[in-house]
Design a protein around this motif. Structure first.
Motif, PDB file in Angstrom:
ATOM      1  N   GLN A   1       2.296   4.790  -1.299  1.00 16.11           N
ATOM      2  CA  GLN A   1       1.630   5.967  -1.849  1.00 16.11           C
ATOM      3  C   GLN A   1       2.630   6.818  -2.626  1.00 16.11           C
ATOM      4  OE1 GLN A   1      -1.790   6.324  -1.293  1.00 16.11           O
ATOM      5  NE2 GLN A   1      -1.465   4.273  -0.431  1.00 16.11           N
TER       6      GLN A   1
ATOM      7  N   HIS B   1       3.012  10.500  -5.241  1.00 15.96           N
ATOM      8  CA  HIS B   1       2.475  11.713  -5.854  1.00 15.96           C
ATOM      9  C   HIS B   1       3.422  12.053  -6.988  1.00 15.96           C
ATOM     10  CE1 HIS B   1       0.017  11.900  -2.274  1.00 15.96           C
ATOM     11  NE2 HIS B   1       1.132  11.773  -1.564  1.00 15.96           N
TER      12      HIS B   1
ATOM     13  N   ASP C   1       0.827  -1.210   0.000  1.00 19.40           N
ATOM     14  CA  ASP C   1       0.000   0.000   0.000  1.00 19.40           C
ATOM     15  C   ASP C   1       0.867   1.269   0.000  1.00 19.40           C
ATOM     16  OD1 ASP C   1      -2.441   1.357  -0.102  1.00 19.40           O
ATOM     17  OD2 ASP C   1      -2.504   1.568   2.093  1.00 19.40           O
TER      18      ASP C   1
END
Length: 190
Positions: free
Chosen positions: A61, A63, A59
């Motif tokens: 993350q 950007h 999981d």
């Protein structure tokens, strides 16, 4: 200098950087940690170890755009943190130490030679003190196969004699397995 080069599929990036430094007349050498190999070592029951698989599994993350240096570096950092959280720092550090440990080469062979070996198909030749060929072999991955000669059984039987007498390693890249097999046969019979 004196840092560990960390990347996912690190041999590709490392080879690219070494070639670019070489083009500029500079030498680039570093210990290399491939996080694909680290994932395989830490999570051997998992089938996939691509960065996308790690993102899904842990999981992670991000950007920004995938397959960009900073984004991928941040994802690798998150993977390392997740592995430490899952398995403990000691286990992760032990796996990293095993992966970055230089191969056990015969003392007369310069470690930089191994760094130069390609991850491509071809023929490799081990030469003795009088520049006579001691061994000619072929493989789809020259680097991996040469390193196998210096693995766990390198001090036993014929491998021990080869390691003792080895003075130089040379190789010829080919376009694939068939080319390497044909070239190996030709060199053995010449």
């Amino acid at each position: 200098k004196n840092r560990i080069f960390v990347a996912h599929n690190a041999r590709f990036d490392y080879t690219f950087l070494r070639n670019e430094f070489k083009r500029l007349g500079l030498t680039f050498r570093a210990k290399v940690l491939c996080t694909v190999q680290l994932s395989k070592k830490l999570y051997p029951d998992e089938f996939k170890h691509s960065l996308d698989a790690l993102i899904a599994r842990h999981d992670l993350q991000y950007h920004g755009e995938r397959h960009r240096a900073l984004t991928d570096a941040e994802l690798i950092y998150q993977f390392l943190q997740a592995a430490v959280q899952d398995l403990g720092a000691e286990r992760v550090v032990q796996a990293i130490d095993e992966l970055i440990r230089p191969p056990a080469l015969p003392p007369q062979i310069d470690e930089s030679v191994i760094d130069d070996l390609p991850d491509t198909a071809g023929v490799y030749i081990f030469y003795g003190e009088q520049n006579e060929p001691l061994w000619i072999g072929s493989n789809s991955n020259i680097r991996r196969r040469v390193l196998q000669h210096f693995g766990k059984k390198a001090n036993e039987g014929p491998a021990a004699y080869l390691a003792r007498d080895l003075r130089r390693i040379d190789w010829i890249e080919t376009s694939g397995d068939l080319g390497s097999a044909l070239l190996e046969r030709q060199l053995i019979h010449d």
